[in-house]
Scaffold this motif. Structure first.
Motif, short mmCIF file in Angstrom:
data_model
loop_
_atom_site.label_atom_id
_atom_site.label_comp_id
_atom_site.label_asym_id
_atom_site.label_seq_id
_atom_site.Cartn_x
_atom_site.Cartn_y
_atom_site.Cartn_z
N MET A 22 37.16 -1.87 32.41
CA MET A 22 36.73 -0.60 33.01
C MET A 22 35.60 0.01 32.21
N THR A 23 35.69 -0.04 30.89
CA THR A 23 34.62 0.47 30.04
C THR A 23 33.34 -0.31 30.30
N THR A 24 33.43 -1.62 30.39
CA THR A 24 32.26 -2.45 30.65
C THR A 24 31.67 -2.12 32.01
N LEU A 25 32.51 -1.90 33.02
CA LEU A 25 32.03 -1.55 34.35
C LEU A 25 31.30 -0.20 34.33
N SER A 30 26.17 2.76 34.37
CA SER A 30 25.25 3.66 33.67
C SER A 30 23.89 3.00 33.45
N VAL A 31 23.90 1.75 33.02
CA VAL A 31 22.64 1.03 32.77
C VAL A 31 21.86 0.84 34.07
N ILE A 32 22.56 0.47 35.13
CA ILE A 32 21.90 0.27 36.42
C ILE A 32 21.29 1.58 36.91
N GLU A 34 20.37 4.22 35.15
CA GLU A 34 19.22 4.58 34.30
C GLU A 34 18.00 3.72 34.63
N THR A 35 18.22 2.44 34.86
CA THR A 35 17.12 1.54 35.18
C THR A 35 16.48 1.91 36.52
N LEU A 36 17.31 2.16 37.53
CA LEU A 36 16.78 2.54 38.84
C LEU A 36 16.04 3.87 38.78
N GLU A 37 16.56 4.81 37.99
CA GLU A 37 15.86 6.09 37.83
C GLU A 37 14.52 5.89 37.14
N ALA A 38 14.49 5.08 36.10
CA ALA A 38 13.26 4.84 35.36
C ALA A 38 12.20 4.18 36.23
#
Length: 126
Positions: A22-25, A30-32, A34-38
Motif C-alpha cells: 500500500m505504501t508503494t502504491l 504520488s510520483v505519477i 507529480e510527473t503529470l503536473e510537471a
C-alpha cells in the motif's frame, strides 16, 4: 494532567497499519501525479475526462442538441479562435463537444463578411 496524544490514522481503531504494498502504491500515485503536473498533462487529462463524462451523459440521456443557427455558429467560431489563440486547450476540449460546433474551422473571410467588418491585411495571417 497530560493530554492524550493523538492516535495516528494507521493505528486508529478498526484501521490496519498500511502494508508495504500500500505504501508503494501511494508512492507510485504520488510520483505519477507529480510527473503529470510537471509535464502539464494532468490538467489536459482532467479536461478531457470532463468532456467525455458530459458527452457520455448526453448520449445516455438521449439529449439531442438543437440545430445551431448561423449566428450561433459564428459566435462559437469566435470563441474557438479566442480559446485557440490564448492556448486554452483544456477549455476548448470541453467547449467543442458541448456546443456541437463543427470541427471544421470557418474561414476568417466568411466571419468578417458575416460580422460586416473589414479585415486588416496585417492581421489576416493570424
Amino acid at each position: 494532567r497530560a493530554s492524550p496524544s493523538p492516535v495516528p490514522k494507521s493505528t486508529a481503531k478498526n484501521s490496519p497499519p498500511p502494508s508495504p504494498a500500500m505504501t508503494t502504491l501511494n508512492e507510485l500515485k504520488s510520483v505519477i501525479k507529480e510527473t503529470l503536473e510537471a509535464r502539464g498533462s494532468l490538467n489536459q487529462i482532467k479536461a478531457r475526462l470532463r468532456a467525455e463524462i458530459f458527452s457520455a451523459l448526453d448520449d445516455h440521456q438521449g439529449v439531442k442538441k438543437p440545430e445551431l443557427s448561423s449566428t450561433n455558429v459564428v459566435i462559437n467560431e469566435l470563441i474557438r479562435e479566442y480559446l485557440e489563440f490564448n492556448k486554452y486547450h483544456h477549455t476548448l476540449s470541453v467547449f467543442m463537444p458541448e456546443t456541437g460546433q463543427p470541427q471544421k474551422k470557418i474561414y476568417n473571410k466568411y466571419l468578417a463578411s458575416e460580422l460586416n467588418i473589414q479585415q486588416d491585411p496585417k492581421l489576416s495571417q493570424m
